[in-house]
Design a protein around this motif. Structure first.
Motif, PDB file in Angstrom:
ATOM      1  N   PRO A 198     -20.792  24.357 -14.682  1.00 51.02           N
ATOM      2  CA  PRO A 198     -20.063  24.065 -15.922  1.00 51.02           C
ATOM      3  C   PRO A 198     -19.873  25.299 -16.788  1.00 51.02           C
ATOM      4  N   LEU A 199     -18.765  25.332 -17.521  1.00 52.81           N
ATOM      5  CA  LEU A 199     -18.512  26.365 -18.524  1.00 52.81           C
ATOM      6  C   LEU A 199     -18.359  25.663 -19.870  1.00 52.81           C
ATOM      7  N   TYR A 200     -19.242  25.968 -20.804  1.00 52.19           N
ATOM      8  CA  TYR A 200     -19.286  25.218 -22.063  1.00 52.19           C
ATOM      9  C   TYR A 200     -18.592  25.950 -23.210  1.00 52.19           C
ATOM     10  N   PRO A 201     -18.081  25.194 -24.184  1.00 46.75           N
ATOM     11  CA  PRO A 201     -17.681  25.822 -25.451  1.00 46.75           C
ATOM     12  C   PRO A 201     -18.941  26.404 -26.094  1.00 46.75           C
ATOM     13  N   LEU A 202     -18.874  27.650 -26.528  1.00 52.40           N
ATOM     14  CA  LEU A 202     -20.065  28.345 -27.031  1.00 52.40           C
ATOM     15  C   LEU A 202     -19.843  28.877 -28.437  1.00 52.40           C
ATOM     16  N   THR A 203     -20.903  29.339 -29.034  1.00 53.13           N
ATOM     17  CA  THR A 203     -20.830  30.084 -30.273  1.00 53.13           C
ATOM     18  C   THR A 203     -21.711  31.310 -30.106  1.00 53.13           C
ATOM     19  N   GLU A 204     -21.477  32.351 -30.898  1.00 48.79           N
ATOM     20  CA  GLU A 204     -22.216  33.600 -30.747  1.00 48.79           C
ATOM     21  C   GLU A 204     -23.715  33.350 -30.857  1.00 48.79           C
ATOM     22  N   GLY A 205     -24.454  33.809 -29.858  1.00 49.51           N
ATOM     23  CA  GLY A 205     -25.897  33.612 -29.846  1.00 49.51           C
ATOM     24  C   GLY A 205     -26.338  32.565 -28.846  1.00 49.51           C
ATOM     25  N   LEU A 206     -25.406  31.707 -28.411  1.00 52.77           N
ATOM     26  CA  LEU A 206     -25.698  30.700 -27.388  1.00 52.77           C
ATOM     27  C   LEU A 206     -25.008  31.101 -26.092  1.00 52.77           C
ATOM     28  N   THR A 207     -25.752  31.185 -25.015  1.00 48.39           N
ATOM     29  CA  THR A 207     -25.157  31.537 -23.727  1.00 48.39           C
ATOM     30  C   THR A 207     -24.929  30.281 -22.893  1.00 48.39           C
ATOM     31  N   ASN A 208     -24.096  30.418 -21.893  1.00 46.05           N
ATOM     32  CA  ASN A 208     -23.828  29.287 -21.009  1.00 46.05           C
ATOM     33  C   ASN A 208     -25.105  28.852 -20.300  1.00 46.05           C
ATOM     34  N   LYS A 209     -25.937  29.819 -19.940  1.00 37.05           N
ATOM     35  CA  LYS A 209     -27.198  29.505 -19.254  1.00 37.05           C
ATOM     36  C   LYS A 209     -28.109  28.675 -20.142  1.00 37.05           C
ATOM     37  N   MET A 210     -28.148  28.996 -21.443  1.00 38.45           N
ATOM     38  CA  MET A 210     -28.952  28.203 -22.380  1.00 38.45           C
ATOM     39  C   MET A 210     -28.476  26.755 -22.393  1.00 38.45           C
ATOM     40  N   LEU A 211     -27.147  26.594 -22.467  1.00 40.90           N
ATOM     41  CA  LEU A 211     -26.585  25.242 -22.479  1.00 40.90           C
ATOM     42  C   LEU A 211     -26.954  24.496 -21.210  1.00 40.90           C
ATOM     43  N   GLU A 212     -26.789  25.156 -20.064  1.00 39.44           N
ATOM     44  CA  GLU A 212     -27.110  24.505 -18.792  1.00 39.44           C
ATOM     45  C   GLU A 212     -28.560  24.027 -18.776  1.00 39.44           C
ATOM     46  N   THR A 213     -29.466  24.896 -19.203  1.00 37.54           N
ATOM     47  CA  THR A 213     -30.896  24.563 -19.197  1.00 37.54           C
ATOM     48  C   THR A 213     -31.190  23.394 -20.126  1.00 37.54           C
ATOM     49  N   ASN A 214     -30.654  23.449 -21.346  1.00 39.44           N
ATOM     50  CA  ASN A 214     -30.932  22.393 -22.327  1.00 39.44           C
ATOM     51  C   ASN A 214     -30.282  21.067 -21.940  1.00 39.44           C
ATOM     52  N   VAL A 215     -29.056  21.114 -21.409  1.00 40.04           N
ATOM     53  CA  VAL A 215     -28.398  19.882 -20.969  1.00 40.04           C
ATOM     54  C   VAL A 215     -29.178  19.250 -19.825  1.00 40.04           C
ATOM     55  N   ASP A 216     -29.665  20.067 -18.910  1.00 37.27           N
ATOM     56  CA  ASP A 216     -30.458  19.558 -17.785  1.00 37.27           C
ATOM     57  C   ASP A 216     -31.706  18.838 -18.296  1.00 37.27           C
ATOM     58  N   SER A 217     -32.346  19.413 -19.320  1.00 33.04           N
ATOM     59  CA  SER A 217     -33.536  18.778 -19.906  1.00 33.04           C
ATOM     60  C   SER A 217     -33.173  17.462 -20.576  1.00 33.04           C
ATOM     61  N   ALA A 218     -32.034  17.438 -21.281  1.00 33.81           N
ATOM     62  CA  ALA A 218     -31.597  16.209 -21.954  1.00 33.81           C
ATOM     63  C   ALA A 218     -31.274  15.116 -20.936  1.00 33.81           C
ATOM     64  N   LEU A 219     -30.706  15.502 -19.801  1.00 35.72           N
ATOM     65  CA  LEU A 219     -30.422  14.526 -18.749  1.00 35.72           C
ATOM     66  C   LEU A 219     -31.712  13.950 -18.165  1.00 35.72           C
ATOM     67  N   GLU A 220     -32.750  14.783 -18.072  1.00 32.55           N
ATOM     68  CA  GLU A 220     -34.052  14.289 -17.603  1.00 32.55           C
ATOM     69  C   GLU A 220     -34.601  13.235 -18.562  1.00 32.55           C
ATOM     70  N   VAL A 221     -34.430  13.486 -19.876  1.00 33.71           N
ATOM     71  CA  VAL A 221     -34.869  12.501 -20.872  1.00 33.71           C
ATOM     72  C   VAL A 221     -34.093  11.203 -20.694  1.00 33.71           C
ATOM     73  N   ALA A 222     -32.772  11.309 -20.512  1.00 29.10           N
ATOM     74  CA  ALA A 222     -31.928  10.125 -20.348  1.00 29.10           C
ATOM     75  C   ALA A 222     -32.340   9.321 -19.119  1.00 29.10           C
ATOM     76  N   ALA A 223     -32.649  10.020 -18.028  1.00 34.52           N
ATOM     77  CA  ALA A 223     -33.067   9.335 -16.798  1.00 34.52           C
ATOM     78  C   ALA A 223     -34.428   8.667 -16.980  1.00 34.52           C
ATOM     79  N   ARG A 224     -35.295   9.309 -17.752  1.00 32.46           N
ATOM     80  CA  ARG A 224     -36.656   8.782 -17.952  1.00 32.46           C
ATOM     81  C   ARG A 224     -36.665   7.541 -18.853  1.00 32.46           C
ATOM     82  N   VAL A 225     -35.943   7.603 -19.954  1.00 32.90           N
ATOM     83  CA  VAL A 225     -35.972   6.487 -20.916  1.00 32.90           C
ATOM     84  C   VAL A 225     -34.943   5.420 -20.576  1.00 32.90           C
ATOM     85  N   GLY A 226     -33.982   5.784 -19.727  1.00 26.90           N
ATOM     86  CA  GLY A 226     -32.928   4.836 -19.379  1.00 26.90           C
ATOM     87  C   GLY A 226     -31.757   4.961 -20.331  1.00 26.90           C
ATOM     88  N   LEU A 227     -30.564   4.803 -19.787  1.00 27.69           N
ATOM     89  CA  LEU A 227     -29.352   4.899 -20.597  1.00 27.69           C
ATOM     90  C   LEU A 227     -28.617   3.565 -20.497  1.00 27.69           C
TER      91      LEU A 227
END
Length: 676
Positions: A141-170
């Motif tokens: 994925p290529l994300y809309p960014l702002t200065e100071g946030l890298t695409n890699k940061m977004l990928e890592t954080n989104v992956d963590s958020a998806l783990e939360v969603a899978a754990r608690v259920g969506l």
């Protein structure tokens, strides 16, 4: 719900990164999951070197034929070069000042390269590619960014958020039968594959699911607005006074105007309040329709409020109403430029029921404005107001009727989204006597000739406009500004003529004075920005020159052109542009070929896409993230139909709490108060 917890609950997101996310509108884990990629890099299907298209980014899988060699070019510049082969061909890879990447590359390593291949006849090269291991052959994925946030940061954080969603259920928000019948994947799968698709098919299925959900939720919100007053109307009309109104007019209504008034009266005679859009091209007579409907409402002892986007337009409406209705109706004009004393007196008269028809700007939605018995709310140029603003004005009455008018022709496809909460009447006839405006395009070399043509009309006693895209001269853009053109014209080509200047940065009183002088014929040539785009009605104005015509959208050019051709004289519009680009030539060709606003709007939508159709105007609707109004129209129509059926069964979405939460979340963006 954990997904609505602060973004700071994610590992690695501290105060500083949370502040950066805030700039992107991301405050919770759910916001992050809904921050969809703007595009993708496809590493999942690497190409052979010989198949790589020059100048087009692609992924290549190969083996390192020789470890990187270091070359010191000059102080501060070091190159690292190595060769990669795919078993058939080879290419040279060059890295700049990147010793860390070079140190990780060894002979015989299997690697993936993503970048652009170039060839100079001596060999094939890839410069500064991204490098990954073969295990990372996936769509990234290529994300809309702002200065100071890298695409890699977004990928890592989104992956963590998806783990939360899978754990608690969506929880599923769409009805089960809807998901099955539409063949949609579940919500969690869609979110996983919109961010990290396993393949192209999974990505398309994820997009389809999220597009449908977005359109379904949007239509639910709009249909709830439409049904907000399915309670008993506070202004049921029993007597139709249309014929009485028509008998007093100095002209004959068109068939389309008659039908629109009849539609409105029929709506108002029902138990539920009317919610109707009157959509008509420039000069189609919307004001006469609105006045006719208002006449019947006022005859029933109710008050009418009309909200216009500018003071100029509000004043013109008030004058038109007085002309059409005479002394039979008490008309009041409420704008921000009134003195406090006059404003207070008018507000008291409105509250006492001593004013029948109130015309105003945003001043109408002030808390200080109270009505004795508001029966009809009319908003003009609806796309300039938010959904919340018309709901706020309507809240000043007991479930009053609602009419919105738009002179901006909107393609049917777009109208389904923008006005999904309204029934629609289209004025598709022009009053007799209106002549099409002749339109020409010329380059800078024909400017003097164009000015000569303008002078000819001024000498005959007519008036004209010269429209510029800017107020003041800009160093960044080589465009002719209104103030610059005004000074040049009155000292040069139009010396001896009476010129006026009008732009949006002027004080309201100054704008009013200029427009009054132009309407009275005291100004022959008005140099203006697009402030004249809406509502300026001077029948003696017969010629318009539009500078830098390439800077305007087709719908905007059509609106501007509509300021001439409003009287009995043949009118002309001259578009000046030196832009010879294919798109611009096509756009200006459309303007020459037709005066039909709906055809022009369709072309504008095709050329610019729905995202730019209104430019920066606020039409008060949520921003769509994944849906495209052109390609997704079949889904929109099915979503609208299903949303209507669902609301028939569960009007307050009590049995669908997840859907209600989704509707509230979507409409939070526009601060809407009208969904409850």
């Amino acid at each position: 719900m954990p997904l609505f917890a602060s973004i700071r609950t994610l590992k690695g997101v501290g105060e500083k990164r949370a502040a950066l996310y805030e700039k992107l509108g991301i405050r919770t884990l759910w916001d992050l999951l809904c921050h969809y990629p703007r595009g993708y890099e496809d590493w999942s299907a690497p190409r052979l070197i010989s198949d790589a298209e020059a100048g087009v980014p692609c992924c290549i899988r190969g083996w390192v034929a020789k470890a990187p060699t270091e070359y010191r070019v000059r102080k501060g510049m070091t190159l690292y070069r190595f060769r990669v082969t795919d078993g058939y061909s080879s290419l040279q890879v060059t890295l700049f000042n990147n010793p860390y990447a070079a140190a990780k590359i060894h002979r015989d390593d299997e690697i993936l390269l993503y970048g652009t291949v170039t060839s100079d006849g001596r060999g094939t090269e890839m410069t500064s590619p991204q490098i990954a291991t073969s295990a990372e052959a996936k769509i990234r994925p290529l994300y809309p960014l702002t200065e100071g946030l890298t695409n890699k940061m977004l990928e890592t954080n989104v992956d963590s958020a998806l783990e939360v969603a899978a754990r608690v259920g969506l929880p599923e928000c769409l009805p089960t039968d809807c998901v099955a019948q539409e063949g949609l994947c579940d919500r969690l799968t869609a979110l996983k594959n919109i961010h990290f698709p396993t393949d192209r098919r999974a990505l398309e299925e994820a997009k389809r699911r999220l597009v449908y959900e977005e359109l379904f939720v949007l239509q639910l919100g709009l249909l709830r607005l439409k049904g907000r007053n399915r309670r008993q109307s506070g202004a049921v009309i029993t007597t139709d006074r249309t014929e009485e109104y028509v008998a007093g007019l100095p002209f004959t209504l068109t068939g389309a105007q008659r039908r629109a008034i009849a539609d409105c009266v029929a709506d108002m005679q029902g138990d539920a309040p009317m919610s109707r859009l009157i959509q008509g091209d420039v000069g189609s007579g919307k004001t006469a329709v609105a006045t006719g409907v208002a006449y019947t409402v006022i005859g029933a002892g109710k008050q009418v409020a009309m909200m216009a986007p500018t003071e100029i337009l509000a004043e013109q409406h008030a004058n038109s109403l007085q002309t059409l209705l005479g002394d039979t109706v008490r008309v009041g004009l409420l704008t921000g430029s009134l003195t406090p004393a006059k404003k207070k007196r008018l507000q008291e008269a409105i509250a006492a029921g001593e004013v029948d028809f109130v015309v105003g700007t945003h001043a109408l939605i002030s808390d200080k404005v109270q009505f004795a018995d508001l029966g009809l709310v009319i908003t003009d140029e609806q796309h300039r107001f938010g959904v919340a603003q018309r709901a706020t004005l309507a809240a000043k009455g007991r479930n009053p009727h609602l009419m919105v008018m738009s002179a901006t022709p909107i393609p049917r496809t777009l109208a389904l989204i923008l006005y999904g909460d309204l029934d629609v009447s289209v004025l598709d006839e022009l009053p007799p006597g209106r002549q099409p405006v002749e339109t020409y395009t010329v380059g800078e070399d024909k400017r003097d000739r164009a000015y000569g043509y303008v002078r000819k009309h001024l000498d005959e006693g007519r008036q004209g406009f010269i429209v510029c895209p800017l107020v003041e001269e800009s160093e960044e853009m080589d465009l002719r500004s209104a103030t610059e053109v005004f000074q040049q014209l009155r000292q040069g080509p139009f010396r001896g003529y009476t010129l006026g200047l009008l732009h949006g940065k002027m004080k309201a009183a100054d704008k009013e004075a200029v427009m009054a002088a132009f309407a009275a014929g005291e100004i022959q040539l008005l140099v203006s920005t697009t402030v004249i785009e809406v509502g300026v009605d001077v029948p003696n104005a017969v010629i318009m020159v539009i500078e830098n015509a390439e800077r305007f959208g087709l719908a905007q050019l059509h609106q501007l052109r509509g300021r001439v051709g409003r009287g009995k004289h043949q009118s002309t519009c001259i578009l000046i542009s030196d832009n010879r680009g294919e798109d611009n030539l096509r756009r200006l060709g459309v303007m020459r070929a037709t005066n039909d606003g709906f055809k022009i709007a369709d072309e504008d939508l095709k050329l610019r896409g729905p995202g730019d159709f209104f430019g920066n105007r606020q039409h008060g609707l949520p921003q769509l993230k994944v849906a495209d109004l052109l390609s997704d129209m079949p889904l929109l129509q099915r979503a609208q139909s299903r949303a209507a059926a669902l609301l028939d069964e569960d009007p307050n979405l009590i049995r669908h709490p997840q859907l209600w939460q989704a509707v509230e979340h979507l409409f939070e963006q526009v601060g809407d108060q009208g969904l409850n």
